[in-house]
Design a protein around this motif. Sequence first.
Motif, PDB file in Angstrom:
ATOM      1  N   GLU A  38      -9.204 -30.761  26.066  1.00  0.00           N
ATOM      2  CA  GLU A  38      -8.887 -29.287  27.321  1.00  0.00           C
ATOM      3  C   GLU A  38      -8.853 -28.300  26.789  1.00  0.00           C
ATOM      4  OE1 GLU A  38     -10.475 -30.517  30.421  1.00  0.00           O
ATOM      5  OE2 GLU A  38     -10.880 -28.537  31.153  1.00  0.00           O
ATOM      6  N   PRO A  39      -9.573 -27.007  26.626  1.00  0.00           N
ATOM      7  CA  PRO A  39      -9.858 -25.587  26.416  1.00  0.00           C
ATOM      8  C   PRO A  39      -9.179 -24.433  27.036  1.00  0.00           C
ATOM      9  CG  PRO A  39     -12.220 -26.078  26.423  1.00  0.00           C
ATOM     10  CD  PRO A  39     -11.024 -27.146  26.966  1.00  0.00           C
ATOM     11  N   THR A  40      -8.298 -23.782  26.319  1.00  0.00           N
ATOM     12  CA  THR A  40      -7.681 -22.579  27.391  1.00  0.00           C
ATOM     13  C   THR A  40      -9.358 -21.786  27.871  1.00  0.00           C
ATOM     14  OG1 THR A  40      -5.815 -23.103  26.508  1.00  0.00           O
ATOM     15  CG2 THR A  40      -6.246 -20.921  27.796  1.00  0.00           C
ATOM     16  N   ALA A  41      -9.663 -21.621  29.421  1.00  0.00           N
ATOM     17  CA  ALA A  41     -10.947 -20.834  29.396  1.00  0.00           C
ATOM     18  C   ALA A  41     -10.200 -19.206  29.054  1.00  0.00           C
ATOM     19  CB  ALA A  41     -10.212 -20.706  30.611  1.00  0.00           C
ATOM     20  N   LEU A  42     -11.774 -18.690  28.786  1.00  0.00           N
ATOM     21  CA  LEU A  42     -11.524 -17.272  28.184  1.00  0.00           C
ATOM     22  C   LEU A  42     -12.635 -16.760  29.465  1.00  0.00           C
ATOM     23  CD1 LEU A  42     -10.411 -16.427  25.340  1.00  0.00           C
ATOM     24  CD2 LEU A  42     -12.454 -16.177  24.598  1.00  0.00           C
ATOM     25  N   PRO A  43     -11.964 -16.158  29.873  1.00  0.00           N
ATOM     26  CA  PRO A  43     -12.343 -15.071  31.308  1.00  0.00           C
ATOM     27  C   PRO A  43     -13.430 -13.943  30.729  1.00  0.00           C
ATOM     28  CG  PRO A  43     -10.056 -14.544  31.125  1.00  0.00           C
ATOM     29  CD  PRO A  43     -10.082 -15.502  29.946  1.00  0.00           C
ATOM     30  N   VAL A  52     -10.816 -21.468  24.394  1.00  0.00           N
ATOM     31  CA  VAL A  52     -10.102 -21.467  23.077  1.00  0.00           C
ATOM     32  C   VAL A  52      -9.702 -22.528  22.390  1.00  0.00           C
ATOM     33  CG1 VAL A  52     -10.580 -18.785  22.527  1.00  0.00           C
ATOM     34  CG2 VAL A  52      -8.998 -19.182  23.592  1.00  0.00           C
ATOM     35  N   ILE A  53      -9.447 -23.130  21.289  1.00  0.00           N
ATOM     36  CA  ILE A  53      -8.170 -24.651  21.582  1.00  0.00           C
ATOM     37  C   ILE A  53      -7.628 -23.795  19.886  1.00  0.00           C
ATOM     38  CG2 ILE A  53      -9.837 -26.136  22.115  1.00  0.00           C
ATOM     39  CD1 ILE A  53      -9.849 -27.070  19.341  1.00  0.00           C
ATOM     40  N   ASN A  54      -6.707 -24.501  20.189  1.00  0.00           N
ATOM     41  CA  ASN A  54      -5.248 -24.178  18.499  1.00  0.00           C
ATOM     42  C   ASN A  54      -5.905 -25.553  18.076  1.00  0.00           C
ATOM     43  OD1 ASN A  54      -3.366 -24.646  17.236  1.00  0.00           O
ATOM     44  ND2 ASN A  54      -1.281 -25.581  18.855  1.00  0.00           N
ATOM     45  N   VAL A  59      -6.965 -19.848  16.456  1.00  0.00           N
ATOM     46  CA  VAL A  59      -7.355 -19.792  17.451  1.00  0.00           C
ATOM     47  C   VAL A  59      -8.624 -19.760  17.668  1.00  0.00           C
ATOM     48  CG1 VAL A  59      -7.497 -18.931  19.766  1.00  0.00           C
ATOM     49  CG2 VAL A  59      -5.566 -18.323  19.029  1.00  0.00           C
ATOM     50  N   LEU A  60      -9.341 -21.273  17.935  1.00  0.00           N
ATOM     51  CA  LEU A  60     -10.436 -21.783  17.828  1.00  0.00           C
ATOM     52  C   LEU A  60     -11.360 -22.420  18.668  1.00  0.00           C
ATOM     53  CD1 LEU A  60     -12.360 -22.708  15.046  1.00  0.00           C
ATOM     54  CD2 LEU A  60     -11.994 -24.624  16.617  1.00  0.00           C
ATOM     55  N   PRO A  61     -12.466 -21.216  19.135  1.00  0.00           N
ATOM     56  CA  PRO A  61     -13.425 -20.922  20.061  1.00  0.00           C
ATOM     57  C   PRO A  61     -14.431 -21.736  20.520  1.00  0.00           C
ATOM     58  CG  PRO A  61     -14.189 -18.836  18.580  1.00  0.00           C
ATOM     59  CD  PRO A  61     -12.963 -19.306  17.615  1.00  0.00           C
TER      60      PRO A  61
ATOM     61  N   LEU B 562      -9.879 -12.319  36.605  1.00  0.00           N
ATOM     62  CA  LEU B 562      -9.596 -12.988  35.643  1.00  0.00           C
ATOM     63  C   LEU B 562     -11.161 -14.239  36.027  1.00  0.00           C
ATOM     64  CD1 LEU B 562      -6.706 -13.241  33.249  1.00  0.00           C
ATOM     65  CD2 LEU B 562      -8.319 -11.931  33.397  1.00  0.00           C
ATOM     66  N   GLN B 606     -10.053 -14.274  17.444  1.00  0.00           N
ATOM     67  CA  GLN B 606     -11.538 -14.140  16.190  1.00  0.00           C
ATOM     68  C   GLN B 606     -12.093 -13.358  16.262  1.00  0.00           C
ATOM     69  OE1 GLN B 606     -13.946 -17.618  14.942  1.00  0.00           O
ATOM     70  NE2 GLN B 606     -11.973 -18.659  14.347  1.00  0.00           N
ATOM     71  N   GLY B 624       1.656 -26.573  22.473  1.00  0.00           N
ATOM     72  CA  GLY B 624       1.109 -26.970  21.681  1.00  0.00           C
ATOM     73  C   GLY B 624      -0.592 -26.350  22.285  1.00  0.00           C
ATOM     74  N   ARG B 625      -0.540 -26.059  23.354  1.00  0.00           N
ATOM     75  CA  ARG B 625      -1.607 -25.137  24.442  1.00  0.00           C
ATOM     76  C   ARG B 625      -1.642 -24.063  23.797  1.00  0.00           C
ATOM     77  NH1 ARG B 625      -4.714 -27.573  29.431  1.00  0.00           N
ATOM     78  NH2 ARG B 625      -5.502 -25.683  29.189  1.00  0.00           N
ATOM     79  N   ILE B 626      -3.116 -23.342  24.041  1.00  0.00           N
ATOM     80  CA  ILE B 626      -3.407 -21.438  23.990  1.00  0.00           C
ATOM     81  C   ILE B 626      -3.299 -21.272  24.718  1.00  0.00           C
ATOM     82  CG2 ILE B 626      -4.946 -20.044  23.631  1.00  0.00           C
ATOM     83  CD1 ILE B 626      -5.950 -21.221  20.944  1.00  0.00           C
ATOM     84  N   LEU B 628      -3.552 -16.876  27.101  1.00  0.00           N
ATOM     85  CA  LEU B 628      -4.190 -15.633  26.690  1.00  0.00           C
ATOM     86  C   LEU B 628      -3.273 -14.774  27.106  1.00  0.00           C
ATOM     87  CD1 LEU B 628      -8.054 -16.690  28.280  1.00  0.00           C
ATOM     88  CD2 LEU B 628      -7.345 -16.624  25.589  1.00  0.00           C
TER      89      LEU B 628
END
Lengths: 153, 654
Positions: A38-43, A52-54, A59-61, B562, B606, B624-626, B628
Amino acid sequence: MNQDSPAMNPIELLSFGLAGQAYAVDIMAVREIRGWVEPTALPGTPDYVCGVINLRGTVLPILNLATRLGLEAHQVSDRSVVIVLTVASRTFGITVDAVSDILTVDPAAIQPPPDGVQEHSKGFVSALCLLDDQMIRLLSPDTLITQDGALAA
Amino acid sequence: MRQPEPMADLRATFFDECDELMEAFQDGLDDLGRGGGTHETVHALFRSVHSIKSGAATFGFDGLTKYAHNLENTLTRLRNDKSLPSLAEISDLLRASDHLAALVTAARQGSDVCDAHDTQSAAPENARKLDIRRGADEQSDAASVHLKPATDLWKQGLSCREVLSDLGAIGQCEVRLDDDAIPTIETYDPEQMMLTWQIDVTCHTSPIEEWIGKQHAALGLAMNTADQVVPPEVKQPERNSATTAAPTPKATIRVELERVDRMINLVGELVINQAMLAQTMEGTDLTGNLAYGSGLDDFLRLTRDLQDSVMQIRAQPVKPLFMRMARICRETAHTVEKPVDLIMEGADTEIDKTVIERLTEPLTHMIRNAVDHGIEPPDQRKAAGKAANGTIKLRALHRSGQVIVELSDDGAGIDRASVQRKAETQGIIGPNARLSDAEIDALLFHPGLSTAKTVSDVSGRGVGMDVVRSAIHALGGRLMVESRPGQGTRFSIALPLTLAVLDSMIIGAQGHTLVLPLSAIRETLHVRPSQVVELPTSSGGSRRLLRYNDRVIPICDLADELGFSPRRSDLDGALALIVTHEDTATSAIIIDEILEQRQVVIKGLQDGFATHPCIAAATILGDGRIALIVDPYELTPATAQGSTQAAVPLAQTG
């Protein structure tokens, strides 16, 4: 790779399935294949950016490929797969349903898409690859991040 | 260690030293300029130039050697003169030092300027007043050699006799002995060489140059070390302290940046790892165990100490950068013929080395702009009742986890009418657009807009502030402008302190985990309905304000801002973080919960891909999660317009 006579060298493609269609990318652009997290949402990003994920400390989009290609109503799920691509020194992931195969293809089997299609697909599909019983859409991965200023700096 | 090119390494070291020497030289001049210098300062100036000259000669940079030599001669005269240099002389010396620095740069880039004409034409005033260049010596048959052997010359089995007789063989010599340095009989050490000679040789210049080169090859070490007080690299501290009473610099080593970076990365990973471990421990029933708990605490403390120390390796004072800016300021002021005084503050402020390097270019642009566009011509200044000399202030300071670099001038301020006209004629804005002051100021950052009436050598070619802004953004910083007509303009650059770690508060908003810099948060509170005021806005919505102490500050619903969820209608009991900027509360951020307070490792997004402006970076949490990192200043409506001060009128209503 011999730049002078590309026609002579077969190229290798990674093929994958998305929304019941067959796609492929040049294997040289593929860095790795990962399971879905599950990625972290990017507003503030377009709808096709999942977030993005780790990836081992960076940090990988992640782009939702189906949304990016305009294939509507196709959601990512726990069973989706992320293909990590590096294009023009930028690394990002795309979501696909399943990775199928590594194909070695004679360049002669690769044809540009017919006129008019290009416009419609915004140039994402650079060519069609005709194999025995199927037709595979060859993605040009750089357009995924450069078209419409998607992830452009 | 494998050293494929030993000379290249030595040369790199020499240039590093040159930078330090040039800095010391300018420091000395600044001291003298402020009236704080003594004769020792003049000696130190001399030693700096001498060290540069010696090194340059060793590596065969003839142009540099020649100029340094001439400058050294001038300084010798100053040194022998019992009075301190006058202000005019100091300003000449400053310019000479600029030229010297330019020569050093040229030599570093591999183009040693050998042409004597270049050297001369670049410093005509110097020549007239101070005779820094060799002048007549160049063409005629006279040369001047300043011989100052190392104090431990004899211990190294060397003698001056050979040197003197060699010189005698080259031509007619006029030898003057300088015995100033000989101490009184009580402190006299017969094993130390205390004499210096000033020798004027009548001969052709070339054999002298050749001879100096040869001597340096042979006597190189001895001649060099004699005067090396300034380089902070003390390979032989005892020798250094013996030669001079100047303050002994601290021992330093030179390390490749890459190694430091690798270490910083590893420590960053260690911090994440430590957090993960702590989180895992919490999931078990080991937390009750005192030994585990205290062990983990120690681990935490050590990790933090380690991280701080590692970060300090990279942090460097902004002083060299400021020195460079002073030089650019002088050069520019000279070119456009506006007398400008540069005041520098906070040169000791430490910033990450990478940030310093990448600040050079934008700051250069800004200094040039300030001199060329900001400061008015002297007559115009006088007419406005100001001092003829313009003042430019360059200031660096730490503020709430950020480094602020400010550049202010006391010039005419931004000519907003002219900016708007220009933007209109260039089609950037529509005709008769009604813009607020802040919006007009923002036009300065538009590509292709230049306000100078004429294109000068210095600026006005239409590249500038937009380039500056993108460079600052690339560093994760913000550029703000403030201007008052007739009183001047102030540009502030806010930069992250390091590119690596942040003390943070980890919060939850509508199921999303976000990170806020702890330094920005003054207080957390539960909102009472009586504190909230609602104001309708022109767009049909409404804006909510919070009464906080004696002020009214805007409320920002983080999840709404956001785009995670619609704005909550009921704020009763909601958790609010009071964000402060320069000790002034600027906004209240509504969140759901505070998860923890912790140091996080900053990971850049990036290539700065287009995201919400308030997302500054990302970090990796213990699981381990990202998550912001939110820049709370960007959330405040007022700061979005580019001025941190815009919130004030609103705030004063309380």
